[in-house]
Design a protein around this motif. Structure first.
Motif, mmCIF file in Angstrom:
data_model
loop_
_atom_site.group_PDB
_atom_site.id
_atom_site.type_symbol
_atom_site.label_atom_id
_atom_site.label_comp_id
_atom_site.label_asym_id
_atom_site.label_seq_id
_atom_site.Cartn_x
_atom_site.Cartn_y
_atom_site.Cartn_z
ATOM 1 N N MET A 38 5.880 8.295 2.067
ATOM 2 C CA MET A 38 6.579 6.956 2.538
ATOM 3 C C MET A 38 8.405 6.660 2.373
ATOM 4 O O MET A 38 8.705 6.652 2.841
ATOM 5 C CB MET A 38 5.891 6.016 1.458
ATOM 6 C CG MET A 38 4.245 6.436 2.542
ATOM 7 S SD MET A 38 3.887 3.866 1.932
ATOM 8 C CE MET A 38 2.248 3.802 2.280
ATOM 9 N N GLN B 205 6.047 -2.492 2.950
ATOM 10 C CA GLN B 205 5.311 -1.306 2.633
ATOM 11 C C GLN B 205 5.545 -0.296 0.896
ATOM 12 O O GLN B 205 4.415 -0.058 0.738
ATOM 13 C CB GLN B 205 5.054 -0.456 4.319
ATOM 14 C CG GLN B 205 3.155 0.474 3.501
ATOM 15 C CD GLN B 205 3.739 1.770 4.583
ATOM 16 O OE1 GLN B 205 4.433 2.195 4.636
ATOM 17 N NE2 GLN B 205 2.552 1.931 5.501
ATOM 18 N N VAL C 124 -2.289 -5.313 5.742
ATOM 19 C CA VAL C 124 -0.951 -3.623 5.038
ATOM 20 C C VAL C 124 -1.769 -2.982 4.051
ATOM 21 O O VAL C 124 -1.392 -1.490 3.710
ATOM 22 C CB VAL C 124 -1.197 -4.954 3.136
ATOM 23 C CG1 VAL C 124 -0.444 -3.853 2.514
ATOM 24 C CG2 VAL C 124 0.436 -6.026 4.024
ATOM 25 N N ALA D 14 -2.843 -0.606 6.949
ATOM 26 C CA ALA D 14 -1.908 0.678 7.004
ATOM 27 C C ALA D 14 -1.674 1.407 5.754
ATOM 28 O O ALA D 14 -0.870 2.460 6.344
ATOM 29 C CB ALA D 14 -0.171 -0.939 7.904
ATOM 30 N N ASP D 15 -1.652 0.992 4.686
ATOM 31 C CA ASP D 15 -0.905 1.950 3.824
ATOM 32 C C ASP D 15 -1.761 3.295 3.962
ATOM 33 O O ASP D 15 -2.079 4.537 3.789
ATOM 34 C CB ASP D 15 -1.550 1.101 2.300
ATOM 35 C CG ASP D 15 -0.466 0.793 1.857
ATOM 36 O OD1 ASP D 15 0.737 0.814 2.797
ATOM 37 O OD2 ASP D 15 -0.278 -0.115 0.865
ATOM 38 N N MET E 211 -3.502 4.497 6.719
ATOM 39 C CA MET E 211 -3.462 5.118 7.785
ATOM 40 C C MET E 211 -1.490 6.023 7.705
ATOM 41 O O MET E 211 -2.073 7.328 7.569
ATOM 42 C CB MET E 211 -2.710 4.387 8.602
ATOM 43 C CG MET E 211 -1.830 4.750 10.306
ATOM 44 S SD MET E 211 -1.883 3.371 11.232
ATOM 45 C CE MET E 211 -0.571 2.078 10.703
#
Lengths: 404, 373
Positions: free
Chosen positions: A305, A325, B277, B280-281, B283
């Motif tokens: 990420m 995120q 949230v 999505a993490d 994914m």
């Protein structure tokens, strides 16, 4: 798709070789300080001196902020060059983002996007050349996550702003040279339309810094008593501070990304391979292996990420929700990793080891897991930002700010 | 470092996205899964005609000669439906098993037919429901002089119903061997399992007599063949799960905008946001670990441990993404004709298929950090 950090186009090869040799030379004799030029709240003198020295050397080449123009202290290079520099530094656990003891990484883009030409030429080079240390000073007793709820005032009087108020939980053990300060420039105006940013010397009369001992190290309260700040230090205009905050927050909330790995998990594996418990290394224990597998997988996800955000930033195409995120995910992973370390090491996890950098000290991980859940906004503000960027329940998606 | 697709991959992605949007309507997918065989013959034919079967097979053997990354781009599209057809088992895994384990004759005979969708083959390995690995193969490969006799039950065979050939794992004293068994051989019977096992069948073998030529590779080489094929096949399967997660994410984001409760879109509620949230993490962890693994594999870097990691993370991710989506969709998401249901079924079945996350995490650790004997 290409995830390689060390594979570059032919025209970048000479620079890569130059950089590799340069970093090796700069690290000679200081190899044991791997990781130590990273962010730190438990620094020792050797680390600190090394870190500042390295920053100055990089800064002199324009490599701390390589994409900036030379007149701002950069090297006028493309983003591909910055990727090469970061990749070579990452071999030593270093990253431009935290290479020296300052938050210039956040402050420089704010001034670059919101400062006047005179401000850029005056304020940027000392930071971009690694000559000074800067603190970001935002949080107040009543405004943590609610960062716009600023009570510290900066009221214009002639050619100066007079600053009064209190900030809290900022900085680290050693004092700053400069301060990047969020203030209220007009208490009479509505929320978000009453803010300003001052980039100012830290030694002005009326500033008092007081250490706050906290779980993860030293933070500070900073008091401002009739501090007279020349008006040229206001960046982005009076009452326009919220605009500037978008740039600041995007970087503080993970939008910058990184290409450096997580030393903690790396060292946890080393420990489990090198120590013996009842005659066997812990890594031979199936239960320990299961815990390590989870730590490894999550650290990979964090690293990727980070790399994704880094790539988006360098392409000036910020990931829609990736910044917050990453921050949310990374901090929940650190919290879990803190417990995993204790599950494997037992009591040993509670013993500090000052011989290794805090990033790789297990006891510090136990502190940092819960202790760093809040810096720059709580997990809940992260999730709020993600939700806005995803456009949950909204007709439009909030856009991430460009930060390079 | 470059996270863009190549121009060709981008075109492939768009053409499959068009196909999925045009042909693979959510209600069509849901109906397939309810019909108990999880299979749409028309869509499978289209996939065959479009050159989407045997994508990793060399062109001279009827395939597209695609890289694993090319296949992943395609399968991210197929996973979004999910495409209710055995495109992975019959179009990727089985051809790779033949490529890695087959004789030249077997390759020439089978691969072009697999790429055309004429031979629909699927792997039938585990005898029982729990576990994955060579030790789970219990069916005996009994020597009958001029060939073999197979007897036993493969309880859970992915795409066992549409298949017309089984690549059967059976045990002899040399170890696990793979045998190519046509479905129309006397003694082979297939039972659809339905419900959550809509894409899985039980295949029964009763004194099925097979010639020696039906063996894929040498006796005892079966598991090595499976391992080699899986090195390429698993990342492609992971990509299909990533595509599924992305589709669930996209449609669920839309739902949080449209669904009104207590006078406002539910996406305004922070507890609903929290589900998104976490979704999505999972994914994005699955996405980036999958694609980095493919890059490693194709760059000649050590990839074995990361292939296992990707399978663990993508399977767990798909499962969790569906669960978080359920938390947002609530009641409507559990109606059997709801688009989420096909993903629900696929996420549960693919969690087990070719080894569950716990198995692959252990294999990841063994590959990256072997225990000294």
């Amino acid at each position: 798709m290409d995830f390689a950090l060390d594979e570059v186009s032919p025209e970048l090869k000479p620079f890569q070789h130059e950089m590799r040799a340069w970093v090796k030379d700069a690290m000679r004799g200081s190899e044991h300080l791997r990781w130590s030029a990273n962010w730190s709240t438990r620094e020792n003198d050797e680390e600190y001196t090394f870190r500042r020295g390295l920053a100055e050397k990089l800064g002199a080449k324009g490599w701390l902020f390589p994409t900036l123009l030379p007149e701002y202290g950069g090297a006028g290079l493309t983003a591909e060059y910055q990727a090469v520099i970061d990749a070579e530094l990452s071999e030593y656990g270093l990253a431009l983002d935290h290479i020296f003891y300052t938050l210039a990484r956040i402050v420089v883009p704010c001034i670059l996007y919101h400062g006047t030409e005179d401000q850029k030429r005056e304020f940027l080079p000392p930071m971009t050349r690694g000559l000074i240390s800067v603190w970001q000073v935002l949080t107040e007793p009543q405004s943590g996550s609610d960062v716009a709820n600023v009570k510290t005032t900066a009221i214009r009087q002639g050619d100066e702003y007079v600053v009064n108020g209190q900030k809290i939980m900022v900085g680290h053990k050693l004092p700053p040279d400069w301060i990047w300060l969020l203030v209220c420039t007009d208490p009479g105006r509505p929320r978000h339309e009453n803010l300003g940013w001052l980039y100012m010397p830290a030694n002005l009369p009326g500033i008092t810094i007081q250490h706050l001992p906290m779980l993860m190290g030293i933070k500070n309260a900073v008091f401002f008593d009739d501090v007279r700040v020349p008006a040229k230090y206001l960046v982005g205009g009076e009452n326009n501070g919220w605009e500037v905050s978008h740039t600041h927050m995007e970087l503080e909330h993970g939008g910058g990304g990184s290409v450096t790995g997580d030393p903690a998990v790396e060292r946890l594996f080393e420990y489990c391979q090198q120590t013996k418990r009842a005659g066997k290394p812990p890594i031979a224990d199936p239960h320990v292996r299961d815990i390590l597998a989870e730590a490894l997988i999550e650290s990979h996800a964090v690293r990727l990420m980070n790399q994704r955000n880094y790539w988006h930033r360098l392409n000036r195409d910020p990931h829609p929700y990736g910044g917050a995120q990453l921050r949310y995910y990374q901090r929940t992973v650190r919290l879990r990793n803190a417990q995993r370390v204790q599950q494997i090491l037992g009591y040993d996890a509670l013993v500090p080891n000052y011989d290794v950098h805090e990033f790789a000290d297990f006891e510090y991980l136990l502190r940092a897991g819960p202790g760093q859940l809040h810096g720059g906004g709580t997990l809940d503000t992260d999730r709020l930002i993600v939700a806005r960027r995803m456009g949950l329940g909204r007709a439009t998606k909030e856009k991430a700010a460009v930060t390079i | 470092m470059d996270f863009n697709l190549t121009d060709e991959q981008q075109m492939l992605k768009e053409s499959i996205a068009d196909f999925m949007e045009r042909e693979v309507k959510p209600d069509r997918v849901a109906r397939c899964y309810q019909r108990e065989d999880g299979y749409d013959r028309g869509l499978f034919r289209t996939a065959a005609q479009s050159g989407w079967l045997g994508m990793p097979v060399p062109e001279e053997l009827g395939g597209a000669g695609g890289s694993v990354m090319d296949c992943a781009v395609a399968f991210e599209g197929f996973g979004s439906g999910p495409l209710p057809a055995p495109v992975f088992s019959a179009g990727v895994l089985s051809p790779l098993l033949i490529l890695h384990g087959g004789s030249n004759d077997q390759k020439r005979q089978l691969l072009p037919a697999m790429c055309k969708g004429e031979v629909i083959a699927t792997l039938a390995v585990s005898d029982s429901g729990m576990g994955w690995g060579p030790e789970m193969v219990e069916m005996e490969l009994a020597d009958s002089g001029d060939g073999f006799v197979l007897s036993g039950v493969k309880q859970f065979v992915q795409d066992g119903h549409p298949a017309n050939m089984y690549i059967v794992g059976a045990r002899s004293r040399e170890g696990v061997s793979l045998v190519l068994v046509e479905r129309d051989r006397p003694g082979v019977s297939v039972r659809q399992r339905g419900e959550l096992l809509a894409t899985v069948a039980e295949v029964r073998f009763e004194n099925v007599r097979m010639p020696r030529a039906a063996l894929l590779g040498s006796p005892g080489s079966g598991w090595d063949t499976i391992e080699s094929a899986l090195d390429q096949a698993l990342p492609i399967l992971c990509a299909s799960k990533v595509g599924a997660c992305q589709q669930i994410f996209d449609t669920t984001v839309e739902y949080t905008r449209e669904r009104i409760a207590f006078g406002q879109p539910i996406g305004r509620f922070q507890r609903v946001q929290d589900h998104m949230v976490e979704l999505a993490d999972h994914m994005d962890a699955a996405r980036w670990i999958t694609y980095e693994t493919i890059w490693k594999l194709e760059s000649g870097l050590p990839a074995k441990g990361f292939i296992h990691e990707a399978k663990a993370v993508a399977s767990e991710g798909y499962y969790q993404v569906v669960d978080y989506a359920h938390k947002v969709w609530a009641g409507p998401g559990t109606a059997l004709d709801h688009p989420l249901m096909a993903h629900h079924i696929a996420s549960r079945v693919l969690y087990q298929y070719l080894g569950d996350p716990a198995y692959h995490k252990r294999r990841m650790m063994d590959a990256l950090y072997p225990v000294e004997a």
